[in-house]
Structure formats: C-alpha cells, structure tokens
Design a protein around this motif. Structure first.
Motif, PDB file in Angstrom:
ATOM      1  N   ARG A 163       2.306  70.140  57.507  1.00  0.00           N
ATOM      2  CA  ARG A 163       2.398  69.096  56.486  1.00  0.00           C
ATOM      3  C   ARG A 163       1.982  69.688  55.138  1.00  0.00           C
ATOM      4  O   ARG A 163       0.830  70.079  54.947  1.00  0.00           O
ATOM      5  N   LYS A 221       1.060  69.697  51.161  1.00  0.00           N
ATOM      6  CA  LYS A 221       0.418  68.840  50.166  1.00  0.00           C
ATOM      7  C   LYS A 221       0.672  69.433  48.779  1.00  0.00           C
ATOM      8  O   LYS A 221       0.548  70.644  48.580  1.00  0.00           O
ATOM      9  N   LEU A 238       0.830  60.515  48.168  1.00  0.00           N
ATOM     10  CA  LEU A 238       1.931  60.378  49.123  1.00  0.00           C
ATOM     11  C   LEU A 238       1.439  60.203  50.555  1.00  0.00           C
ATOM     12  O   LEU A 238       2.175  59.706  51.406  1.00  0.00           O
ATOM     13  N   ASP A 239       0.200  60.631  50.825  1.00  0.00           N
ATOM     14  CA  ASP A 239      -0.351  60.460  52.173  1.00  0.00           C
ATOM     15  C   ASP A 239      -0.352  58.991  52.579  1.00  0.00           C
ATOM     16  O   ASP A 239      -0.024  58.642  53.714  1.00  0.00           O
ATOM     17  N   TRP A 261       3.097  57.861  53.358  1.00  0.00           N
ATOM     18  CA  TRP A 261       3.527  58.373  54.656  1.00  0.00           C
ATOM     19  C   TRP A 261       2.895  57.573  55.792  1.00  0.00           C
ATOM     20  O   TRP A 261       3.559  57.252  56.776  1.00  0.00           O
ATOM     21  N   ARG A 262       1.610  57.240  55.647  1.00  0.00           N
ATOM     22  CA  ARG A 262       0.950  56.452  56.689  1.00  0.00           C
ATOM     23  C   ARG A 262       1.595  55.076  56.829  1.00  0.00           C
ATOM     24  O   ARG A 262       1.756  54.565  57.941  1.00  0.00           O
ATOM     25  N   TYR A 310       4.707  54.374  56.162  1.00  0.00           N
ATOM     26  CA  TYR A 310       6.004  54.590  56.810  1.00  0.00           C
ATOM     27  C   TYR A 310       5.826  54.813  58.307  1.00  0.00           C
ATOM     28  O   TYR A 310       6.542  54.221  59.128  1.00  0.00           O
ATOM     29  N   TYR A 311       4.851  55.651  58.675  1.00  0.00           N
ATOM     30  CA  TYR A 311       4.618  55.953  60.086  1.00  0.00           C
ATOM     31  C   TYR A 311       4.257  54.682  60.861  1.00  0.00           C
ATOM     32  O   TYR A 311       4.754  54.444  61.966  1.00  0.00           O
ATOM     33  N   GLU A 354      -1.168  60.922  59.254  1.00  0.00           N
ATOM     34  CA  GLU A 354      -1.182  59.708  60.075  1.00  0.00           C
ATOM     35  C   GLU A 354      -2.235  59.739  61.177  1.00  0.00           C
ATOM     36  O   GLU A 354      -2.329  58.807  61.992  1.00  0.00           O
TER      37      GLU A 354
END
Length: 382
Positions: free
Chosen positions: A25, A27, A99-100, A103-104, A106-107, A135
């Motif tokens: 991942r 960053k 963005l983390d 992403w979480r 979305y997950y 995530e």
C-alpha cells in the motif's frame, strides 16, 4: 528430497511474490515541483528476499508516479526513468494520509458479510499483513459483526419484499420447511414477483445449512420469456464460484446436445432445483455431494417462484434431484424418463438424466449408448 525441497521453496516464494503484489500500500509523501510527479513510499515485510523479483511489476504498474518500496531485505525506487535496487532497512514509518479514510470507507461499503468465509479470508490475507493495510482496524469488527449484519439484511430484504400490500410469495418463504411434494401450479394464481426480486430474496436464504459453505446463491439465468426451462440438480464447483448455472463441463455438454437438435441454450432459462453448492472438501478440491430430500424441499419455493414468473411452455428436468423436487420423491429417472404428464407445471415436461452422469461413465460403448438415449429425450422437448 532435494528436488521436493526446491519445489516447495519455489511454491513458497511464488506465493510470497503474489502476496506482495496484492498487499503493498503506497502512501503519498509529496510532489516533485520540477517534474510535477507525485511521490509515494511503502513498507512491506515479505518472508523471502523477493524485492528484485517484484520491482519490475511495480515499475510497470505505477509508471506515472515516483515511488520507493522498503523491506527488511531490500528496497526499490522508481523516478520515472530509472529503477534502482538497494539494501533493506529495519523499519520505515509510513505517513498517514487523508486517502486512508476514503479507502476505509470504500472497503467497508464493499464488505459483504453474507459471503464472508473467515478461514478462506485469513488464508488469502494472513494477519501478519494486516498492520500495513489502511483497512486493518476495520477487519476484526467487520468479522465480529457479520452474523448480525446478515440477519439484518435478511429482515430488511423480507420487509422490502412485503411492503406495499400482500405478497403471495411470502407464503412460500414462510413454508420453507414444508415437505409437500405435490405443489401443482394454478395459472390463475400467478405470483407477481419479478425475477430480480426473487434473486434479491434468494441471496439471503438460510433455510438449510448449505448456505454456510457455498460461495453464494445461484438462481436461474436466461430470457424472462423463455419457452423452455431447463432444471438441473445444483450448482457445481465452477457455477458456485461464478454465480451462474451450467457453466461447467456438464453445461458445455448440454449445450452441445441442444445444438444438435436445433435449440439455442441462450434462448432457454437455466436453473437448478437446489440453489447452493453442496460439497465435501478434499484438499484443494470440492467434491460434489447430492442434496438430500430436506435440502431439496427447502429450496423448492425458489424453483416454484421461477416457474411462476417464467411460465415456460416446456420444462426439461435433468437428473433425479430435479425430478424429485417437482414430480415426487419416488420418481426414478432410469425407469420413468421421457414425457411426464399431469404435473400442472407446463404444457410439456420431459425428464432425463443429468449431463454430468454421461461424463462419469468410463466405458465408451455404454457412454455412447446413454448419449443416444439422452439425445432422444431432448428431442421430445421440441
């Protein structure tokens, strides 16, 4: 022993490479003002010295950004022109970024508790990789809440299905444990339930234990106005994985014979008497197991619903499970194959063997004989 050891090592390294491809991942660390390229970094802990083997993969996949990947045994950097390999480092603190959180979110939104298989998930994504994933702080809670969420999904689906007035199909849902073998369809009592709604309801079906190990519910597929409905036994291994009926070897053989008599399989509605794959694991294989009478009975309402909605002129029953579901538990395919009368299911009902039976016959002469009989049975559906 040496060769076996090398093969084992090769397999372990290949798996390690696969995991690195999947779980690295990046960053964002900044921007290069001169080149106007974004800069990223990542930290990963593989089991082997695989950085030189994986660097090209990341170069090709992330060509348009500058990046560095650090591991305890090696590192790699790409600046848009040159791929550089370097030594490993003890530990790199990867910065957090906005963005983390995206992403979480979305997950969490794509996590489907109804399809959760914890052992399979942990086999593909071992816990040792979790701490490097954005995530990771969601996984434990999503797993622990999955059973409750599935129950809520089930309740909400049924509530949605029954809103806006009386829903005749609910009668079938409430009678999932019924063992009535002689449901005769009355054309004047058409259950007005679209196939899309049947599919939605079936996704949450927990009427028997088969849903616990299957990948998902496999409802029928084909034109909503199909003249011919073909009913098989249950999804096979490939059907279970793809979520579609008759896509495995038996389906290909069926397509071959239908083409011989001038029937296009794409013009038929294909389904099964049982909607979940029943199997026993043998190593990496999943060996087919025939559904029992209780499982057949509990799946029957879905099949009845499909027949009510499609209203086919002809139904072809493949194998004893399909015949037992719609004709009766004492029906014998080998003795009673052919046109079946007095069912109330359709204008014409034809029962024959399942194509998978033909594939299991080892003796070539006997197999050819059975294929000839199978072809004659299918011709009765024309």
């Amino acid at each position: 022993p040496d060769i076996l050891s090398l093969l084992r090592m090769r397999k372990e390294i290949s798996r390690d490479i696969h995991k690195m491809h999947a779980f690295v991942r990046f960053k964002k660390t900044g921007d290069d003002m001169k080149s106007e390229r974004e800069q990223f970094m990542a930290w990963f802990e593989p089991d082997h010295r695989i950085m030189p083997l994986t660097a090209r993969f990341f170069q090709k996949r992330f060509t348009n950004m500058d990046w560095s990947i650090f591991t305890p045994t090696g590192s790699a950097s790409w600046d848009g022109k040159t791929l550089t390999l370097g030594p490993g480092v003890d530990k790199v603190e990867v910065p957090k970024e906005e963005l983390d959180e995206l992403w979480r979110g979305y997950y969490k939104s794509i996590f489907n508790p109804a399809r959760l298989k914890v052992k399979a998930m942990q086999a593909e994504m071992p816990k040792k990789y979790w701490h490097n994933l954005p995530e990771s702080n969601l996984i434990e809670s999503l797993i622990s809440e999955s059973r409750h969420r599935v129950q809520q999904m089930h309740k909400e689906t049924l509530r949605s299905a029954t809103s806006g007035g009386k829903n005749p199909y609910l009668k079938h849902l409430r009678n999932l444990t019924s063992h009535d073998e002689n449901i005769v369809l009355n054309p004047d009592e058409h259950i007005r339930q679209p196939l899309s709604r049947l599919r939605e309801l079936a996704t949450c079906c927990q009427a028997c234990p088969l849903h616990e190990n299957a990948t998902g519910t496999v409802l029928g597929e084909g034109p909503a106005d199909a003249k011919i409905m073909i009913v098989g036994e249950q999804p096979g291994d490939q059907e279970d994985l793809l979520g579609r009926p008759f896509v495995g070897p038996a389906g290909k053989l069926l397509d071959h014979f239908l083409t011989k008599i001038g029937i296009e399989i794409k013009e038929c509605y294909l389904t099964n008497a049982v909607k979940h794959f029943k199997f026993i694991p043998r190593g990496k294989q999943r060996l087919h197991q025939s559904p029992n009478l209780d499982e057949i009975s509990r799946c029957k309402p879905w099949l009845i619903g499909e027949i009510q909605e499609i209203k086919p002129r002809i139904i072809i029953l493949l194998g004893s499970t399909a015949a037992r579901s719609l004709i009766g538990t004492h029906f014998k395919i080998t003795q009673q194959r052919g046109i079946i009368t007095g069912t109330g299911l359709a204008a014409k009902v034809v029962a024959t063997v399942h194509p998978s039976y033909l594939l299991r016959i080892k003796d070539s002469q006997r197999q050819q004989h059975e294929k000839t009989l199978f072809l004659k049975d299918l011709q009765l559906a024309k």
